[in-house]
Design a protein around this motif. Structure first.
Motif, PDB file in Angstrom:
ATOM      1  N   THR A  46       0.825  -1.207   0.000  1.00  0.00           N
ATOM      2  CA  THR A  46       0.000   0.000   0.000  1.00  0.00           C
ATOM      3  C   THR A  46       0.861   1.261   0.000  1.00  0.00           C
ATOM      4  O   THR A  46       0.535   2.248  -0.671  1.00  0.00           O
ATOM      5  N   ASP A  47       1.970   1.247   0.729  1.00  0.00           N
ATOM      6  CA  ASP A  47       2.864   2.405   0.746  1.00  0.00           C
ATOM      7  C   ASP A  47       3.543   2.601  -0.602  1.00  0.00           C
ATOM      8  O   ASP A  47       3.657   3.732  -1.104  1.00  0.00           O
ATOM      9  N   ALA A  51       2.817   5.869  -3.288  1.00  0.00           N
ATOM     10  CA  ALA A  51       3.925   6.680  -3.786  1.00  0.00           C
ATOM     11  C   ALA A  51       4.030   6.591  -5.302  1.00  0.00           C
ATOM     12  O   ALA A  51       4.286   7.598  -5.988  1.00  0.00           O
ATOM     13  N   ALA A  52       3.834   5.376  -5.849  1.00  0.00           N
ATOM     14  CA  ALA A  52       3.899   5.200  -7.304  1.00  0.00           C
ATOM     15  C   ALA A  52       2.784   5.972  -7.997  1.00  0.00           C
ATOM     16  O   ALA A  52       3.000   6.570  -9.064  1.00  0.00           O
ATOM     17  N   ILE A  80       3.920  -8.917  -5.926  1.00  0.00           N
ATOM     18  CA  ILE A  80       3.315  -9.185  -7.228  1.00  0.00           C
ATOM     19  C   ILE A  80       1.997  -8.444  -7.440  1.00  0.00           C
ATOM     20  O   ILE A  80       1.559  -8.228  -8.571  1.00  0.00           O
ATOM     21  N   TYR A  81       1.362  -8.001  -6.331  1.00  0.00           N
ATOM     22  CA  TYR A  81       0.034  -7.388  -6.434  1.00  0.00           C
ATOM     23  C   TYR A  81       0.084  -5.866  -6.515  1.00  0.00           C
ATOM     24  O   TYR A  81      -0.973  -5.212  -6.546  1.00  0.00           O
ATOM     25  N   ASP A  82       1.287  -5.264  -6.542  1.00  0.00           N
ATOM     26  CA  ASP A  82       1.395  -3.795  -6.606  1.00  0.00           C
ATOM     27  C   ASP A  82       0.633  -3.231  -7.795  1.00  0.00           C
ATOM     28  O   ASP A  82      -0.177  -2.297  -7.654  1.00  0.00           O
ATOM     29  N   SER A 115       7.969   0.358  -8.427  1.00  0.00           N
ATOM     30  CA  SER A 115       8.925   1.163  -7.670  1.00  0.00           C
ATOM     31  C   SER A 115       8.209   2.425  -7.207  1.00  0.00           C
ATOM     32  O   SER A 115       7.080   2.710  -7.624  1.00  0.00           O
ATOM     33  N   LEU A 116       8.847   3.213  -6.365  1.00  0.00           N
ATOM     34  CA  LEU A 116       8.211   4.438  -5.886  1.00  0.00           C
ATOM     35  C   LEU A 116       7.988   5.440  -7.011  1.00  0.00           C
ATOM     36  O   LEU A 116       7.121   6.312  -6.920  1.00  0.00           O
TER      37      LEU A 116
END
Length: 519
Positions: A46-47, A51-52, A80-82, A115-116
């Motif tokens: 979630t963080d 940010a992304a 994997i779920y980002d 990534s962020l």
């Protein structure tokens, strides 16, 4: 508003369908809650996702939001779920698309780490995700570029590689078009670098060992080489993949799936259609060799699937580590049971092992005084159990090289020449076993008892000869079957329909350790 994105969970080497449900606009504190049996890496997503989204020009949810990973009885692991969570948040907050975006989401299986900055990073199991998407009948799969390269090998499914969250969002809304990655242009189809290719022509002498290796590869038999240091055991072993038949596409997909699930996808010089060669150090643990962990994953024996597992200095491995190989060598797979999951991993390998004849490495006939007593030699060799030796079809002695052999400038027979004979023998086995309705055996080493009776029939005189060898060497019933399998392979190399007496005699002599040759 609710948005649903299709994704997958990697369990062992297989992917299982997961629905990422994102609901925003809830009453309460502005915070994102992830449910559905997530691990720490998933909770941390979630963080990264917020940010992304910010760095990609989007707005994170300003209300309480819930992310549900369904079904809730499968543990979700890793980053994997980002990408699917981020896309679900964008759709749920109506920052992309309209009401029809939800139907678009259901057409694709989406996975990827962010990534962020919003750029995508590769994930484990890209190949498994593509296979799952094909089974589910989806239009395609959206993955980070690096993971899409391996997934592109799967036929019948469109694979889209994306570089960032923004690119994925614009593709799904129709703002841009992406071209599916063509499988024929996958970097894994690139041939190996000729300059760095190993070849049997570099091996000097050791004609008997080369013959034994050819037989072992032709029939898929396990092999043990016994000889002093410097006799070329490791050098020969590293060249075994060069004489093995090329894997079929299905075999290579299985190989790549295991490596992808382990997070060690083949890259660099290994990015080509070839069989794996694994050579773990003798200090490896049971779990490192066989696989496992809190959440079971592949070990070295699975990473060598459809290839070679080379164990150098075999007696130096812990006995418990060697013993765990007994069942996989027999069955071609390994089942790992843990509290978190039970998985079956592929482990159809050719085991190649090397060892010294004595603790010091030398015998009197090597021209060096060993100094080891028979009791010390017995303790050294007893580190390898009888049941494990039974599962090794061919034992061959690799004597020390003479000075004449070392000084010789004449190259040995090339790998390509040996490989042609191996492929011819394998083709005979393929035609033999595919016509058998009782099941398909890929090579002689995998023959069932019924297939042995049918294809390894011998005359009465040959049976008497084998019985005499069994009694004198005190061989087990398993060793009896393995002698017949090796004899069948020798006959195949000679293009003979039936096993002849010379074939049987040669197979019997490949039981060096049974004959106690080093006393």
């Amino acid at each position: 508003m609710l948005a649903v994105v299709s994704s997958g969970a990697l369990i062992g080497v297989d992917a299982h369908a997961v629905q990422v449900e994102v609901n925003t606009g809830e009453a309460g504190e502005a915070k994102v809650f992830v449910v559905g049996l997530p691990d720490a890496a998933v909770k941390e997503s979630t963080d990264r996702v917020q940010a992304a989204m910010t760095n990609s020009g989007f707005r994170p949810p300003q209300t309480r939001s819930t992310v549900n990973l369904a079904p809730g009885n499968i543990r979700k692991e890793g980053p994997i779920y980002d990408l699917p969570i981020a896309l679900g948040m964008l759709a749920s907050t109506r920052q992309i698309g309209d009401e029809f975006i939800h139907e678009t989401f259901r057409k694709y299986l989406i996975a990827g780490e962010l990534s962020l900055s919003g750029a995508t990073r590769p994930v484990r199991g890209g190949l498994a995700m593509a296979i799952l998407a094909h089974k589910l009948g989806l239009d395609g799969v959206i993955l980070p570029n690096a993971s899409a390269e391996e997934a592109a090998l799967v036929q019948g499914i469109k694979v889209y590689g994306v570089k960032s969250l923004d690119e994925a969002a614009r593709f799904l809304t129709g703002e841009i078009e992406l071209t599916p990655m063509p499988s024929e242009q996958s970097p894994f189809r690139t041939p190996p670098d000729e300059e760095h290719r190993l070849d049997f022509a570099e091996v000097k002498g050791q004609h008997a060992v080369r013959r034994a290796v050819e037989i072992a590869v032709a029939g898929g038999h396990n092999l043990l080489m016994i000889g002093p240091p410097g006799s070329g055991k490791s050098m020969i072993s590293k060249r075994i993949p060069t004489i093995m038949p090329d894997p079929s596409l299905d075999e290579f997909l299985e190989i790549l799936a295991v490596h992808s699930a382990a997070g060690t996808s083949m890259n660099g010089e290994n990015r080509c259609f070839q069989r794996p060669f694994r050579s773990p150090h003798h200090t490896i643990s049971d779990v490192g060799l066989i696989g496992g962990g809190a959440h079971p994953g592949p070990g070295e024996i699975s990473l060598a699937h459809h290839g070679v597992l080379f164990l150098d200095e075999l007696p130096e491995f812990r006995r418990s580590t060697l013993e765990v190989m007994r069942q996989p060598l027999e069955d071609g797979n390994v089942t790992i049971s843990r509290s978190a999951a039970k998985v079956t991993l592929p482990a159809s390998i050719m085991l190649v092992a090397a060892m010294n004849p004595t603790p010091s490495g030398y015998t009197d006939k090597d021209g060096r005084r060993d100094g080891a007593t028979p009791a010390q030699i017995q303790r050294y060799r007893s580190r390898i159990s009888g049941p494990l030796l039974d599962r090794i079809d061919i034992h061959i002695e690799a004597p020390a090289l003479t000075f004449d052999e070392l000084r010789s400038q004449e190259p040995g027979e090339s790998s390509e020449s040996i490989r042609q004979r191996v492929v011819s023998a394998r083709n005979l086995q393929t035609s033999r076993f595919t016509s058998n309705r009782n099941g398909v055996s890929p090579c002689n080493a995998r023959m069932s008892h019924g297939q042995i009776r049918k294809h390894c029939a011998i005359e009465k005189e040959q049976g008497d000869l084998l019985q005499q060898a069994m009694e004198e060497l005190q061989l087990s019933a398993r060793a009896y079957d393995r002698i017949l399998k090796v004899a069948r392979t020798i006959a195949d190399l000679a293009n003979e329909e039936r096993i002849q007496t010379p074939h049987l005699l040669e197979a019997i002599q490949y039981r060096s350790l049974d004959r106690q040759v080093f006393y």
